[in-house]
Enzyme design. Structure first.
Site, PDB file in Angstrom:
ATOM      1  N   HIS A 132     -20.079  24.100  39.331  1.00  0.00           N
ATOM      2  CA  HIS A 132     -20.433  23.346  38.119  1.00  0.00           C
ATOM      3  C   HIS A 132     -21.429  22.253  38.488  1.00  0.00           C
ATOM      4  O   HIS A 132     -22.626  22.397  38.270  1.00  0.00           O
ATOM      5  CB  HIS A 132     -19.164  22.776  37.473  1.00  0.00           C
ATOM      6  CG  HIS A 132     -19.430  21.970  36.234  1.00  0.00           C
ATOM      7  ND1 HIS A 132     -18.758  20.814  35.947  1.00  0.00           N
ATOM      8  CD2 HIS A 132     -20.292  22.172  35.225  1.00  0.00           C
ATOM      9  CE1 HIS A 132     -19.206  20.332  34.798  1.00  0.00           C
ATOM     10  NE2 HIS A 132     -20.141  21.144  34.345  1.00  0.00           N
ATOM     11  N   CYS A 156     -13.127  17.178  39.170  1.00  0.00           N
ATOM     12  CA  CYS A 156     -14.169  16.453  38.426  1.00  0.00           C
ATOM     13  C   CYS A 156     -14.175  16.852  36.959  1.00  0.00           C
ATOM     14  O   CYS A 156     -14.089  16.007  36.073  1.00  0.00           O
ATOM     15  CB  CYS A 156     -15.541  16.726  39.025  1.00  0.00           C
ATOM     16  SG  CYS A 156     -15.769  15.937  40.619  1.00  0.00           S
ATOM     17  N   HIS A 157     -14.287  18.168  36.686  1.00  0.00           N
ATOM     18  CA  HIS A 157     -14.371  18.610  35.296  1.00  0.00           C
ATOM     19  C   HIS A 157     -13.416  19.753  34.998  1.00  0.00           C
ATOM     20  O   HIS A 157     -13.597  20.476  34.023  1.00  0.00           O
ATOM     21  CB  HIS A 157     -15.812  18.996  34.955  1.00  0.00           C
ATOM     22  CG  HIS A 157     -16.786  17.904  35.244  1.00  0.00           C
ATOM     23  ND1 HIS A 157     -17.501  17.853  36.419  1.00  0.00           N
ATOM     24  CD2 HIS A 157     -17.111  16.788  34.564  1.00  0.00           C
ATOM     25  CE1 HIS A 157     -18.237  16.761  36.427  1.00  0.00           C
ATOM     26  NE2 HIS A 157     -18.024  16.091  35.311  1.00  0.00           N
ATOM     27  N   GLY A 158     -12.424  19.942  35.903  1.00  0.00           N
ATOM     28  CA  GLY A 158     -11.358  20.887  35.613  1.00  0.00           C
ATOM     29  C   GLY A 158     -11.708  22.358  35.675  1.00  0.00           C
ATOM     30  O   GLY A 158     -11.351  23.113  34.775  1.00  0.00           O
TER      31      GLY A 158
END
Lengths: 192, 430
Positions: A132, A156-158
């Site tokens: 990502h 960080c963003h799953g």
């Protein structure tokens, strides 16, 4: 110089050279400016190239490691090109889980066999860099969250990765990158 | 700019017309180095060196910014990063050799530019301000060159820094504290290296600013010329573009051939092998010399070996060295002759060449070891140097009978036939 004086004297006189009416001065002018232009562009090559990785950086671009001591279910973090590298020996159950998933239903369709080397189907070597935005996913060290699919989880963003390091849920677009590597003996791997 | 017959910028392209209305930058360029700047028609190749010097500054800034991307101004690693540039960085060797030799060529070009000014008395009214700014640029270049030479942190870098900052130690009372303050320590070390790097990065941009003032001041009276006779009519001039862009372009081509011959085939010829040994505060090289472009002034520094009345020899040398350049600031007022060009001043011309010989001698002596007979010759050459500016120039300008000047540049170019002059005037003016 003869040309300038004659043209300055009588404005209408155009001194030509050759049967096609091309002025010698025009030719010299275009040739000179073109040579300078080509030279100027050629100068850009070193000016641009100097920013590419230097010889000492490239010299460190391959990493050798011994995977023999890694027990099933265990993973180690190594460093490859100044970035984390995950080396994981999968348990039989993890291999089964990975193979049970229908690869064609995935966001980035790949089978476990495509992501490992023949004869070493339980050794999963991936970059420890979330596809990502480049964070380091959790799950390699003991006690870390492995995510919903038992592989890696990026805090960080799953993004959730499965036991083959494939993206299953979350914003990451592709599976964890498998770097170029080869087994130089039964247990020694050369990455890069 | 100041001539009524200068061509006006009239963009035919709609975009350029729009741009010129909002920001007249194209107009500025056109009037500075384009067809809008009328220049004497008789300039010889000595008038190339201003443009060449500007080009050198561009080379130095481009290669310098690149070197700064790979270099670390830390005494622990400065030498190693310099070698890293030479060995590891793609084309790093080219960048560093281009920069090091670029400094040498910059000075070579600047010296010829200055000597052109000496011979043709370019410093005289109405061009004094151009000259004064030029001397400021020269001082800035010397400072920048010195600071840059310290950065590779080799033996010559280190001991050069030590010796040159030691010059300030010669100043009475405040000298020692001043030297320590300049270095940020008692000898050159990390603090000195860091501030030298910072200033070495800054000064070229200051120089660029002063160069803009130099050119601005030049465009008020316009360029001088080999006759020293001011422009009278349009027939005395040609537009800068294409006439002098072409002439400067040719000169630039010749310059680049010589420059790259050095960069590629003799890159270390002007350097010193000791600078490939890492700085060692405990061992001075046997023969320490500055870069060649400082040699004449270094010879003047070393010429003073005995105390002069109550002034110690060390201070005297420092004062003499700085005075040797600062004296150029008053040159426009020392030379009172109304004739500019050395071509029409037979006596001045002889002394000009004696000065050139004297500077060549000083140049040789500055690179020679500090022992006899070199020291004695340095003293004689130094004495003559100051004699030239302070005594000979004022006297020559008073007693000399110059040769008759041409009526105009056009006459000088086309011969003395008045009718031919007027004939061409008539045809060009239409």
């Amino acid at each position: 110089m003869a040309e300038t004086t004659s043209t300055a004297g009588t404005d209408t006189t155009v001194v030509t050279d050759g049967e096609d009416g091309v002025r010698r001065r025009d030719f010299i002018n275009i040739a000179a400016v073109s040579a300078a232009g080509v030279g100027g562009v050629a100068t850009l090559i070193p000016l641009v190239s100097q920013m590419s990785p230097s010889a000492d950086v490239l010299a460190e671009s391959s990493t050798e490691l011994d995977v023999g001591a890694i027990e099933p279910g265990q993973a180690v973090k190594a460093v490859f090109r100044k970035q984390p590298l995950f080396v994981r020996r999968l348990t039989a159950k993890e291999v089964e889980e990975a193979n049970a998933t229908d690869a064609s239903s995935l966001r980035d369709p790949q089978t476990l066999a495509e992501r490992t080397k023949e004869g070493h189907g339980d050794v999963l070597i991936t970059m420890g860099v979330c596809t990502h935005l480049g964070c380091v996913p959790l799950g390699a060290a003991e006690g870390e969250i492995k995510g919903e699919f038992g592989g890696y989880f990026c805090p960080c963003h799953g993004s959730h990765y499965d036991t083959a390091g494939r993206i299953r849920k979350g914003p990451a677009p592709t599976n964890l990158e498998v770097p170029e590597y080869e087994f130089t003996s039964d247990t020694v791997v050369q990455v890069g | 700019m100041s001539f009524p017959w200068a061509q006006q910028y009239t963009p035919t392209n709609g975009l350029m017309r729009y741009f010129d209305e909002k920001l007249p930058l194209p107009r500025l360029v056109y009037n500075a180095v384009g067809a809008g700047y009328p220049v004497p028609r008789n300039l010889n190749y000595l008038w190339n060196f201003g443009v060449l010097a500007g080009f050198c500054l561009v080379i130095q800034i481009v290669t310098g910014i690149i070197l700064a991307m790979h270099y670390a101004a830390n005494a622990e690693v400065a030498f190693a990063t310099t070698e890293h540039i030479m060995r590891n960085v793609n084309y790093g060797w080219l960048m560093r050799y281009a920069h090091a030799n670029g400094a040498s060529f910059f000075f070579a070009v600047i010296y010829l530019h200055i000597f052109r000014g000496f011979y043709y008395s370019s410093y005289k009214a109405p061009r004094e301000m151009i000259w004064l700014l030029g001397v400021v640029i020269f001082l800035l270049l010397m400072a920048t060159g010195f600071l840059g030479y310290v950065l590779p942190w080799g033996q010559m870098s280190f001991w050069g820094a030590k010796v040159i900052t030691g010059l300030f130690g010669a100043i009475p009372i405040v000298g020692e504290p001043l030297q320590v303050w300049l270095l940020g320590g008692f000898a050159p070390d990390n603090a000195a290296l860091n501030r030298f790097f910072s200033l070495h990065f800054l000064l070229p941009f200051v120089t660029a600013g002063v160069i803009i003032l130099h050119i601005w001041a030049l465009h008020i009276p316009g360029s001088s010329n080999p006759t020293g006779v001011e422009i009278k009519t349009e027939s005395d001039t040609v537009p800068f573009h294409p006439y002098y862009t072409a002439k400067d372009g040719f000169g630039l081509g010749v310059f680049l051939l010589i420059y790259f011959a050095m960069v590629f085939f003799l890159p270390n010829y002007l350097g010193h092998p000791d600078n490939y040994i890492e700085a060692n505060p405990l061992s001075t090289p046997a023969h320490i010399v500055p870069e060649w472009y400082f040699w004449p002034f270094y010879a003047i520094l070393r010429a003073f070996t005995a105390d002069f009345f109550f002034i110690p020899a060390k201070l005297m040398g420092v004062l003499a060295m700085f005075s040797a350049i600062l004296i150029w600031f008053i040159l426009p007022w020392l030379d009172k002759s109304p004739v500019r060009s050395g071509n029409y001043r037979p006596l001045f011309r002889i002394f000009f060449w004696i000065l050139m010989f004297d500077m060549a001698v000083l140049f040789y002596l500055g690179g020679a070891p500090a022992e006899e007979p070199f020291v004695m010759f340095s003293q004689l050459a130094t004495a003559y140097y100051f004699l030239h500016f302070l005594v000979i120039i004022p006297i020559v300008s008073m007693v000399e009978k110059p040769k008759p000047l041409p009526y105009s540049i056009t006459e000088a170019v086309l011969g003395s036939d008045k009718e031919a002059v007027l004939g061409e005037n008539a045809s060009v003016a239409k």
